[in-house]
Scaffold this motif. Sequence first.
Motif, PDB file in Angstrom:
ATOM      1  N   LEU A 126      30.749  39.929  46.929  1.00 51.63           N
ATOM      2  CA  LEU A 126      30.455  39.886  45.507  1.00 51.63           C
ATOM      3  C   LEU A 126      31.218  40.981  44.766  1.00 51.63           C
ATOM      4  O   LEU A 126      31.851  40.722  43.737  1.00 51.63           O
ATOM      5  N   ILE A 127      31.182  42.186  45.287  1.00 57.95           N
ATOM      6  CA  ILE A 127      31.887  43.301  44.647  1.00 57.95           C
ATOM      7  C   ILE A 127      33.391  43.055  44.630  1.00 57.95           C
ATOM      8  O   ILE A 127      34.053  43.268  43.606  1.00 57.95           O
ATOM      9  N   LEU A 128      33.941  42.598  45.746  1.00 60.17           N
ATOM     10  CA  LEU A 128      35.382  42.333  45.798  1.00 60.17           C
ATOM     11  C   LEU A 128      35.791  41.207  44.857  1.00 60.17           C
ATOM     12  O   LEU A 128      36.887  41.234  44.297  1.00 60.17           O
ATOM     13  N   SER A 129      34.914  40.211  44.658  1.00 59.16           N
ATOM     14  CA  SER A 129      35.251  39.099  43.760  1.00 59.16           C
ATOM     15  C   SER A 129      35.367  39.574  42.316  1.00 59.16           C
ATOM     16  O   SER A 129      36.099  38.975  41.534  1.00 59.16           O
ATOM     17  N   TRP A 130      34.665  40.643  41.950  1.00 59.50           N
ATOM     18  CA  TRP A 130      34.797  41.194  40.605  1.00 59.50           C
ATOM     19  C   TRP A 130      36.212  41.719  40.355  1.00 59.50           C
ATOM     20  O   TRP A 130      36.657  41.783  39.225  1.00 59.50           O
ATOM     21  N   PHE A 131      36.891  42.112  41.431  1.00 57.34           N
ATOM     22  CA  PHE A 131      38.253  42.625  41.333  1.00 57.34           C
ATOM     23  C   PHE A 131      39.292  41.556  41.668  1.00 57.34           C
ATOM     24  O   PHE A 131      40.481  41.864  41.785  1.00 57.34           O
ATOM     25  N   GLY A 132      38.850  40.331  41.856  1.00 57.78           N
ATOM     26  CA  GLY A 132      39.764  39.236  42.143  1.00 57.78           C
ATOM     27  C   GLY A 132      40.236  39.184  43.587  1.00 57.78           C
ATOM     28  O   GLY A 132      41.230  38.536  43.893  1.00 57.78           O
TER      29      GLY A 132
END
Length: 80
Positions: A45-51
């Motif tokens: 989830l956190i990594l998806s915020w950064f694409g």
Amino acid sequence: MGLGIIASIIVGGLAGWIASMIMKADTGIFLNIILGIVGALLLNLILSWFGIYAQRSWIPQLIVGAAGAVVLIWGYRKLS
């Protein structure tokens, strides 16, 4: 995680075990599985915020799960 239930449990258990070895935490197999799965979900989830998206295969999810579980163990230690 995109791996299926059985594969998620296996990868989560391995990721939690790796994290417990890195952090020298005394956790059992059930907690290792929980840490690995929740850690993978959280870090994905956190990594998806950064694409950034981990591939839907075992090795990337194992790495993300272990890193996420390390973060969870670290956070728990800081709070307690």
